[in-house]
Design a protein around this motif. Structure first.
Motif, PDB file in Angstrom:
ATOM      1  N   ALA A   4       0.839  -1.201   0.000  1.00  0.00           N
ATOM      2  CA  ALA A   4       0.000   0.000   0.000  1.00  0.00           C
ATOM      3  C   ALA A   4       0.871   1.246   0.000  1.00  0.00           C
ATOM      4  O   ALA A   4       1.967   1.245   0.537  1.00  0.00           O
ATOM      5  CB  ALA A   4      -0.911  -0.001   1.229  1.00  0.00           C
ATOM      6  N   ASP A  58      -8.051  -1.580  -0.704  1.00  0.00           N
ATOM      7  CA  ASP A  58      -7.612  -0.492  -1.570  1.00  0.00           C
ATOM      8  C   ASP A  58      -8.527  -0.383  -2.785  1.00  0.00           C
ATOM      9  O   ASP A  58      -9.520  -1.117  -2.926  1.00  0.00           O
ATOM     10  CB  ASP A  58      -6.136  -0.661  -1.963  1.00  0.00           C
ATOM     11  CG  ASP A  58      -5.884  -1.912  -2.801  1.00  0.00           C
ATOM     12  OD1 ASP A  58      -6.836  -2.444  -3.413  1.00  0.00           O
ATOM     13  OD2 ASP A  58      -4.724  -2.359  -2.832  1.00  0.00           O
ATOM     14  N   GLN A  62      -7.821  -5.067  -3.082  1.00  0.00           N
ATOM     15  CA  GLN A  62      -6.885  -5.853  -2.289  1.00  0.00           C
ATOM     16  C   GLN A  62      -6.980  -5.431  -0.824  1.00  0.00           C
ATOM     17  O   GLN A  62      -7.123  -4.246  -0.512  1.00  0.00           O
ATOM     18  CB  GLN A  62      -5.452  -5.655  -2.800  1.00  0.00           C
ATOM     19  CG  GLN A  62      -5.248  -6.059  -4.250  1.00  0.00           C
ATOM     20  CD  GLN A  62      -5.493  -7.542  -4.460  1.00  0.00           C
ATOM     21  OE1 GLN A  62      -4.997  -8.378  -3.710  1.00  0.00           O
ATOM     22  NE2 GLN A  62      -6.295  -7.869  -5.474  1.00  0.00           N
ATOM     23  N   THR A  63      -6.887  -6.418   0.077  1.00  0.00           N
ATOM     24  CA  THR A  63      -6.994  -6.141   1.506  1.00  0.00           C
ATOM     25  C   THR A  63      -5.606  -5.981   2.111  1.00  0.00           C
ATOM     26  O   THR A  63      -4.701  -6.763   1.833  1.00  0.00           O
ATOM     27  CB  THR A  63      -7.749  -7.278   2.217  1.00  0.00           C
ATOM     28  OG1 THR A  63      -9.064  -7.379   1.659  1.00  0.00           O
ATOM     29  CG2 THR A  63      -7.860  -7.013   3.712  1.00  0.00           C
ATOM     30  N   HIS A  64      -5.439  -4.977   2.955  1.00  0.00           N
ATOM     31  CA  HIS A  64      -4.179  -4.704   3.641  1.00  0.00           C
ATOM     32  C   HIS A  64      -4.449  -4.544   5.130  1.00  0.00           C
ATOM     33  O   HIS A  64      -5.478  -3.983   5.534  1.00  0.00           O
ATOM     34  CB  HIS A  64      -3.523  -3.442   3.096  1.00  0.00           C
ATOM     35  CG  HIS A  64      -3.388  -3.444   1.602  1.00  0.00           C
ATOM     36  ND1 HIS A  64      -2.482  -4.228   0.949  1.00  0.00           N
ATOM     37  CD2 HIS A  64      -4.069  -2.761   0.642  1.00  0.00           C
ATOM     38  CE1 HIS A  64      -2.586  -4.026  -0.363  1.00  0.00           C
ATOM     39  NE2 HIS A  64      -3.554  -3.147  -0.570  1.00  0.00           N
ATOM     40  N   PHE A  88       2.167  -1.866   6.807  1.00  0.00           N
ATOM     41  CA  PHE A  88       1.109  -2.527   6.054  1.00  0.00           C
ATOM     42  C   PHE A  88       1.564  -3.903   5.574  1.00  0.00           C
ATOM     43  O   PHE A  88       2.667  -4.053   5.030  1.00  0.00           O
ATOM     44  CB  PHE A  88       0.710  -1.679   4.844  1.00  0.00           C
ATOM     45  CG  PHE A  88      -0.007  -0.413   5.207  1.00  0.00           C
ATOM     46  CD1 PHE A  88      -1.391  -0.340   5.156  1.00  0.00           C
ATOM     47  CD2 PHE A  88       0.701   0.698   5.620  1.00  0.00           C
ATOM     48  CE1 PHE A  88      -2.055   0.831   5.502  1.00  0.00           C
ATOM     49  CE2 PHE A  88       0.048   1.869   5.961  1.00  0.00           C
ATOM     50  CZ  PHE A  88      -1.341   1.936   5.899  1.00  0.00           C
ATOM     51  N   THR A  90      -0.119  -7.879   3.948  1.00  0.00           N
ATOM     52  CA  THR A  90      -1.285  -8.587   3.440  1.00  0.00           C
ATOM     53  C   THR A  90      -1.790  -9.539   4.521  1.00  0.00           C
ATOM     54  O   THR A  90      -1.045  -9.899   5.448  1.00  0.00           O
ATOM     55  CB  THR A  90      -0.925  -9.388   2.180  1.00  0.00           C
ATOM     56  OG1 THR A  90      -0.006 -10.429   2.540  1.00  0.00           O
ATOM     57  CG2 THR A  90      -0.294  -8.491   1.119  1.00  0.00           C
TER      58      THR A  90
END
Length: 290
Positions: A4, A58, A62-64, A88, A90
């Motif tokens: 990110a 985002d 995508q998940t962060h 950050f 994953t």
């Protein structure tokens, strides 16, 4: 931090993400397991424990997971969004440490805030206690310790940052012997209380936070110390340093903070004033004295 962009505005926040069958979200404890392809800074954090500050999606879907590393001395800066102290990863790069099933698996978020003016003698009690806590007390996960000095607006906004409870540490004259510690739960400020953005006593800060938060506040306790030297700020000279009884009380305040925070984390009623360990020590009688 990869992947990110910390300069970019985050995408919509999502409350939790499932990792190894556990839903993790703000306040969850995790161990960092960066992938082999990670950059050097990520790899340097491998194996470290951290607390999840937020979970983001985002713009690409995508998940962060944004985390605060437990032993980072600047962790409080990360909690306020400062770059370099908020990392950050994953979901595949974090390992849940709290695997208790069901609701309430995550511990409450608690703020310990020192307030006061170090140039006004005993009014510097709160900042001195925070400095001692940061030196001597490993704060449990979910507990943030910070010195707010005389920054009333900053503290008011921080009280609204998703905390379940806050413990304000301050010099508080209540008529006891100098150095006496007390833990009180102040009444909610009245709706019509005048808001003063530069004032820093707990009641005014709570009134400001209540106004900013549209009436919503976390539970707030105050750990106060009876001052010996009281100053208004109108004096021609500053006085740096605490009086002897108040300086001695700083050492007693550290375990008292730990006790109150422990009670809040466990859902127990915290000790009310006066606390058994809060009174200033008394001198033993010399032979022949009564």
């Amino acid at each position: 931090m990869r992947p990110a962009d910390p300069w970019a505005a985050p995408g919509p926040a999502v409350p939790t993400v499932r990792v190894d069958g556990v839903d993790i979200g703000r306040g969850s404890r995790v161990r960092l397991r960066p992938a082999r392809r990670a950059d050097i800074l990520d790899l340097a954090l491998a194996g470290r424990e951290a607390e999840v500050d937020a979970v983001y999606d985002d713009l690409d879907g995508q998940t962060h997971v944004a985390v605060l590393v437990h032993d980072d001395p600047g962790r409080e800066l990360g909690a306020s969004g400062k770059i370099g102290h908020r990392f950050f990863f994953t979901p595949e790069e974090v390992e849940p440490l709290d695997r208790r099933p069901g609701p309430g698996r995550n511990r409450p978020r608690i703020l310990v805030a020192g307030i006061g003016n170090m140039f006004l003698a005993d009014d510097g009690f709160g900042p001195e206690v925070v400095a001692a806590l940061l030196r001597e007390w490993p704060a449990p996960p979910g507990v943030h310790v910070a010195d707010f000095g005389i920054r009333g607006m900053d503290l008011a906004y921080r009280l609204l940052d998703g905390y379940d409870a806050a413990l304000l540490v301050d010099a508080a004259p209540r008529g006891g012997a100098p150095g006496t510690l007390s833990v009180i739960e102040p009444d909610p400020p009245p709706e019509d209380r005048m808001v003063e953005t530069h004032a820093m006593d707990p009641v005014r800060v709570l009134a400001l936070a209540r106004r900013l938060g549209d009436g919503h506040l976390p539970r707030v306790l105050v750990l106060g110390c009876e001052p010996l030297v009281r100053m208004t700020g109108e004096e021609p000279d500053v006085v740096v340093g605490l009086s002897e009884p108040v300086r001695e009380a700083v050492g007693r305040a550290v375990p008292l903070v730990a006790s109150v925070v422990g009670a809040l984390l466990d859902g127990r009623p915290p000790a009310a004033a006066p606390h058994p360990a809060a009174e200033p020590p008394t001198r033993a009688a010399a032979p022949g004295e009564r």
